[in-house]
Design a protein around this motif. Structure first.
Motif, short mmCIF file in Angstrom:
data_model
loop_
_atom_site.label_atom_id
_atom_site.label_comp_id
_atom_site.label_asym_id
_atom_site.label_seq_id
_atom_site.Cartn_x
_atom_site.Cartn_y
_atom_site.Cartn_z
N ASP A 306 -0.53 -0.11 3.12
CA ASP A 306 -1.21 1.05 1.86
C ASP A 306 -1.68 2.32 2.35
O ASP A 306 -2.63 2.48 2.73
CB ASP A 306 -2.27 0.15 1.17
CG ASP A 306 -2.58 0.93 -0.19
OD1 ASP A 306 -1.99 2.02 -0.56
OD2 ASP A 306 -3.80 0.50 -0.54
N ASP A 308 -2.88 5.66 3.19
CA ASP A 308 -4.10 6.15 2.80
C ASP A 308 -4.96 5.32 1.93
O ASP A 308 -5.79 5.90 1.04
CB ASP A 308 -3.84 7.47 2.23
CG ASP A 308 -5.06 8.45 2.10
OD1 ASP A 308 -6.00 8.48 3.10
OD2 ASP A 308 -5.37 9.15 1.11
N ARG A 310 -4.15 3.88 -0.86
CA ARG A 310 -3.94 4.57 -2.15
C ARG A 310 -4.05 3.52 -3.30
O ARG A 310 -4.76 3.76 -4.20
CB ARG A 310 -2.34 5.07 -2.44
CG ARG A 310 -2.45 5.92 -3.44
CD ARG A 310 -0.62 5.96 -3.99
NE ARG A 310 -0.18 4.93 -4.51
CZ ARG A 310 -0.22 4.23 -5.64
NH1 ARG A 310 -0.64 4.91 -6.53
NH2 ARG A 310 0.39 3.03 -5.85
N GLY A 314 -7.26 3.36 -5.77
CA GLY A 314 -6.64 3.34 -7.05
C GLY A 314 -7.42 2.47 -7.93
O GLY A 314 -7.68 2.68 -9.10
#
Length: 396
Positions: A306, A308, A310, A314
């Motif tokens: 994954d 960074d 994200r 999120g």
């Protein structure tokens, strides 16, 4: 129920036209590689008379070999190349905990180099995915299932694909037929499509099978990043009345749809293509994001890495706004990244707090896959300490 398009086997990798010469003749074929490898610049023919040492040297110098010999001998060449790479890697001792994260980055670098070298033996297939080489099996059905029909243009006579990719397609084809037995589904099988991560590690499913479901989540739950649909199926088997399952991948949605149909659960699931959350609120939102921060190098890598963090960040940042009062978010994640020193526990806790969330509880389980016991694994020190957790989160 929103039913995804089942004809999603069409390539997610662009084709390009290759031109090269063999014995003074101009050759043209389309190039296709699933793993995002760079377009070959130097193509050389190779056959049964090519010694493995010569092939290894040419590949190491940047050449890509177009195989013209016996198909089974091409497979033997792949094994010989792998042995040469393994001989080099065995000289290095497994990393100690103090060596991370540098040892992990070197491990990924070596894996990428290995993938590139082993993908440098190309097989030519025709417009029906048939191979004209001696003793070549007919794997066209597996290719169509994974890749759809080939895109041939510009006078090309066929498609060049890495033998490594072709073997991966066939392996996925057989695994899809066999499926993986899921204890949390009372032995029912989940069948992963090509490019969709198979739930071979069952410990996270055991966590979902036993965690207490909040009362607000019994009417409907959301499965964010559904993949094969296995978590949606487990939630339904536990008494949740309906599930909204989302994913960005059309392959994953088609895979989930097929599995849920096979299990007789499709009528209770709405499949939706979405980046993380659909609109609205829900009493139980479950997410099993990729566990390691890093850039994915292939389709299957997207279920492991994954970039960074994200998806993880999120999910945390959007969770509170999508929970009903009294609702819970279940984050299913391993702490392997922490043992590899790619992420700190305080960093994860900071993201949870910054997202306006609180931790209601955490259920832990030790992995039981084979690599935990493999002391030759370069990452053994981290894998031996790994714990998989289900974090029960709520709005603060």
């Amino acid at each position: 129920m929103k039913t995804p398009n089942h004809n999603v086997a069409a390539s997610v990798t662009a084709y390009s036209l290759l031109q090269w010469q063999e014995q003074g003749q101009e050759c043209m074929a389309m190039w296709r590689a699933e793993s995002g490898l760079p377009r070959p610049k130097r193509l050389e023919p190779a056959d049964d008379t090519t010694p493995a040492d010569t092939a290894f040297r040419h590949i190491s110098e940047g050449a890509v070999l177009v195989w013209r010999g016996d198909f089974q001998n091409a497979r033997q060449l792949m094994l010989a190349l792998g042995r040469r790479l393994d001989k080099k890697s065995r000289r290095k001792a497994p990393a100690a905990a103090a060596d991370f994260p540098q040892a992990f980055h070197l491990y990924r670098q070596a894996q990428a180099q290995r993938a590139r070298l082993l993908a440098s033996v190309l097989i030519e297939l025709d417009e029906q995915w048939h191979c004209a080489l001696r003793r070549a099996p007919d794997w066209s059905a597996a290719c169509v299932q994974a890749w759809g029909r080939p895109q041939i243009e510009g006078g090309a006579r066929g498609v060049l694909v890495p033998l490594r990719d072709l073997l991966g397609v066939v392996g996925a084809y057989e695994w899809r037929k066999k499926g993986v037995e899921i204890a949390a589904l009372k032995g029912a099988r989940i069948h992963a499509h090509y490019g969709v991560f198979s739930p071979v590690r069952g410990e996270y499913l055991d966590l979902v099978a036993h965690a207490a479901i909040p009362a607000t989540g019994l009417e409907q739950a959301w499965d964010i990043g559904t993949g094969t649909g296995v978590l949606a199926a487990v939630l339904l088997k536990r008494g949740v009345k309906s599930v909204l399952a989302s994913d960005m991948s059309e392959r994953a949605l088609a895979c989930a749809d097929e599995n849920l149909q096979h299990l007789g659960l499709a009528a209770k699931v709405q499949l939706q293509r979405a980046d993380l959350f659909p609109e609205g609120r829900c009493g139980l939102i479950v997410c099993n994001p990729p566990w390691l921060p890093g850039k994915a190098a292939s389709l299957l890598d997207q279920a492991i890495y994954d970039e960074d963090s994200r998806m993880l960040r999120g999910f945390l940042q959007g969770l509170a706004a999508h929970l009903l009062p009294g609702g819970e978010g279940w984050l299913i994640i391993s702490d392997l990244a922490e043992h590899l020193k790619l992420r700190k526990r305080d960093e994860l806790l900071g993201w949870i707090e910054a997202a306006g969330l609180k931790v209601l509880g955490r259920e832990d389980i030790r992995p039981h896959h084979g690599k935990v016991q493999d002391r030759e694994d370069p990452l053994h020190a981290a894998r031996a300490a790994e714990v998989t957790s289900l974090w029960r989160l709520a709005a603060a």
